[in-house]
Motif scaffolding. Structure first.
Motif, mmCIF file in Angstrom:
data_model
loop_
_atom_site.group_PDB
_atom_site.id
_atom_site.type_symbol
_atom_site.label_atom_id
_atom_site.label_comp_id
_atom_site.label_asym_id
_atom_site.label_seq_id
_atom_site.Cartn_x
_atom_site.Cartn_y
_atom_site.Cartn_z
ATOM 1 N N UNK A 261 1.009 11.174 6.118
ATOM 2 C CA UNK A 261 1.071 11.447 4.681
ATOM 3 C C UNK A 261 1.876 10.331 4.021
ATOM 4 N N UNK A 262 1.321 9.735 2.975
ATOM 5 C CA UNK A 262 1.942 8.586 2.333
ATOM 6 C C UNK A 262 2.115 8.866 0.843
ATOM 7 N N UNK A 263 3.325 8.631 0.327
ATOM 8 C CA UNK A 263 3.600 8.795 -1.099
ATOM 9 C C UNK A 263 3.397 7.446 -1.780
ATOM 10 N N UNK A 264 2.488 7.440 -2.760
ATOM 11 C CA UNK A 264 2.123 6.208 -3.462
ATOM 12 C C UNK A 264 2.495 6.344 -4.934
ATOM 13 N N UNK A 265 3.264 5.385 -5.507
ATOM 14 C CA UNK A 265 3.576 5.441 -6.944
ATOM 15 C C UNK A 265 2.283 5.425 -7.761
ATOM 16 N N UNK A 266 2.284 6.111 -8.880
ATOM 17 C CA UNK A 266 1.060 6.207 -9.679
ATOM 18 C C UNK A 266 0.485 4.843 -10.085
ATOM 19 N N UNK A 267 1.337 3.916 -10.495
ATOM 20 C CA UNK A 267 0.766 2.601 -10.882
ATOM 21 C C UNK A 267 0.121 1.853 -9.707
ATOM 22 N N UNK A 268 0.379 2.310 -8.470
ATOM 23 C CA UNK A 268 -0.098 1.590 -7.287
ATOM 24 C C UNK A 268 -1.296 2.258 -6.617
ATOM 25 N N UNK A 269 -1.910 3.252 -7.286
ATOM 26 C CA UNK A 269 -3.059 3.942 -6.690
ATOM 27 C C UNK A 269 -4.165 2.950 -6.311
ATOM 28 N N UNK A 270 -4.474 2.058 -7.232
ATOM 29 C CA UNK A 270 -5.576 1.106 -6.995
ATOM 30 C C UNK A 270 -5.230 0.169 -5.847
#
Length: 437
Positions: free
Chosen positions: A195-204
């Protein structure tokens, strides 16, 4: 007002006439509602023993008032979702007329129509025995209150701790209520799902790069399963032997691998624990408290709200099975215990007030016992100063020094240990039913 003044004056002709003058003035000036306060004739004993009882009753009075306020506050805490219904659950059992012994009435009505409970506190017993019975009763209620509220508070704390786990951001909150079995590759010797937490601006950026962060990442294996205001929780499946390498590269790209192992039994246990605690807490009160039954009994100049007695252990006389079933509907065990024992403690408290009036009247006015107790209910806060002036004027002859000291705080009363503001020419005790303030 929920404030009462319990006073007494000698029962001779002169002072009975003074009481009549007081009633006339307070009635015409609309200062207070006055009623006689009946107190039985007790076995006096020696004056020395009365002096000791006076001190003991003072302490017991303070203890009883503190206890019922704590119990009232406990009712508020248990009924946190229905605080508007708290007053109708703070009632007193009977104590007015024999036919109303199985009914509950509001606290004001109990005080204004007080009758000594001869069955519970026999007046023929020595005063010391009566006081001892009251003290033991209140002590037992306090002991039970402490144990029950401690258990309830532990329950609340455990529930709050579990609920806190489901709050906060994706870095700290529990994931047991977010993930499902289908999100993971399980029971594989070679593959594992992270499971990885990704900042919203970094989704792409995540979607473009996750497959190349290390070798042996399963293509198109990522899926967004939850998000908060800051970022999203993605799954990714890879070979076990590259976990450390993947974590290092993910960190370099500001992706955070959340340490989590899917254990179906542990997740089920956590969910069941939360559900059980929620259920246990709710059952202490439940969603709907017992409303007052329709109907009332009316005394002259004073309306009395009544409802059948809800004793959890013994049904009230004359009730049908259906009435007894509906009586406890919606009540949890803690609320039911609080209601019954609040009533017992409150009734004991008013009996203590009666005993204090008796003891102080005998000490003040002497033997043989001859005094009249009266209960005054000031109509409004602004009238209390004028009411005090009327009483001081009417009973000034009982103690000239004390009467003067009411208006002049600089006057000392020889031999008196109380503060002047607590001492008047007449015996006086204060009853405040603002238990939730």
């Amino acid at each position: 007002m929920s404030e009462f003044w319990l006073i007494s004056a000698p029962g001779d002709k002169e002072n009975l006439q003074a009481l009549e003058r007081m009633n006339t003035v307070t009635s015409k000036s609309n200062l207070s509602y006055n009623t006689k306060f009946p107190i039985p004739d007790f076995k006096v004993g020696t004056l020395d023993s009365l002096v000791g009882l006076s001190d003991e009753l003072g302490k017991l009075d303070t203890f009883a008032e503190s206890l019922i306020k704590r119990m009232a506050q406990s009712v508020v805490e248990v009924m946190e979702d229905s605080k508007g219904k708290v007053p109708e659950n703070l009632l007193a059992n009977g104590g007015l007329k024999e036919k109303l012994k199985c009914l509950k009435i509001d606290l004001t009505s109990f005080v204004t129509h007080f009758e000594w409970d001869m069955a519970k506190y026999p007046a023929k017993q020595p005063l010391v025995s009566v006081v001892d019975t009251l003290a033991k009763q209140l002590a037992q209620i306090e002991t039970d209150l402490k144990s029950r509220t401690a258990a309830y508070n532990t329950l609340k704390t455990n529930l709050e701790n579990l609920e806190k786990k489901s709050m906060g951001n994706l870095f700290t909150r529990t994931l047991s209520d977010i993930v499902s079995k289908e999100d993971f590759v399980l029971d594989s010797e070679y593959l594992v799902t992270l499971l990885v937490i990704v900042p919203k601006p970094s989704y792409a950026q995540w979607q473009k790069t996750y497959e190349s962060l290390s070798d042996m990442v399963v293509p198109r294996s990522t899926k967004l399963i939850a998000e908060d205001n800051e970022g999203g929780l993605f799954t990714v499946t890879l070979f076990r032997k590259v976990i450390d390498d993947f974590k290092t590269k993910a960190k370099e790209n500001k992706f955070t691998v959340r340490e989590f192992y899917y254990d179906e039994k542990e997740i089920k246990r956590e969910r069941e624990e939360l559900s059980r605690l929620l259920s246990d807490k709710k059952q202490q009160y439940q969603t709907s408290c017992v409303a007052l039954k329709k109907g009332s009994s009316t005394f002259p100049d004073h309306k009395v709200q009544v409802t059948p007695l809800g004793n959890p252990d013994r049904p009230a006389a004359g009730q049908t099975d259906r009435e007894r079933e509906s009586e406890g509907e919606g009540e949890g065990p803690l609320l039911r215990w609080l209601k019954v024992n609040f009533s017992e403690a409150f009734i004991a408290w008013i009996h203590i007030k009666a005993l204090r009036v008796f003891v102080e009247s005998v000490l003040r006015y002497g033997l043989p016992v001859n005094f009249q107790a009266v209960l005054l209910q000031p109509h409004k806060k602004s009238s209390t100063k004028r009411l005090r002036e009327v009483l001081n004027s009417v009973f000034r002859h009982l103690d000239q020094v004390a009467a003067a000291s009411v208006l002049d705080a600089s006057v000392d009363i020889p031999g008196l240990q109380l503060g002047n503001q607590d001492y008047f020419p007449y015996v006086y005790f204060h009853i405040d039913l603002s238990l939730l303030d």
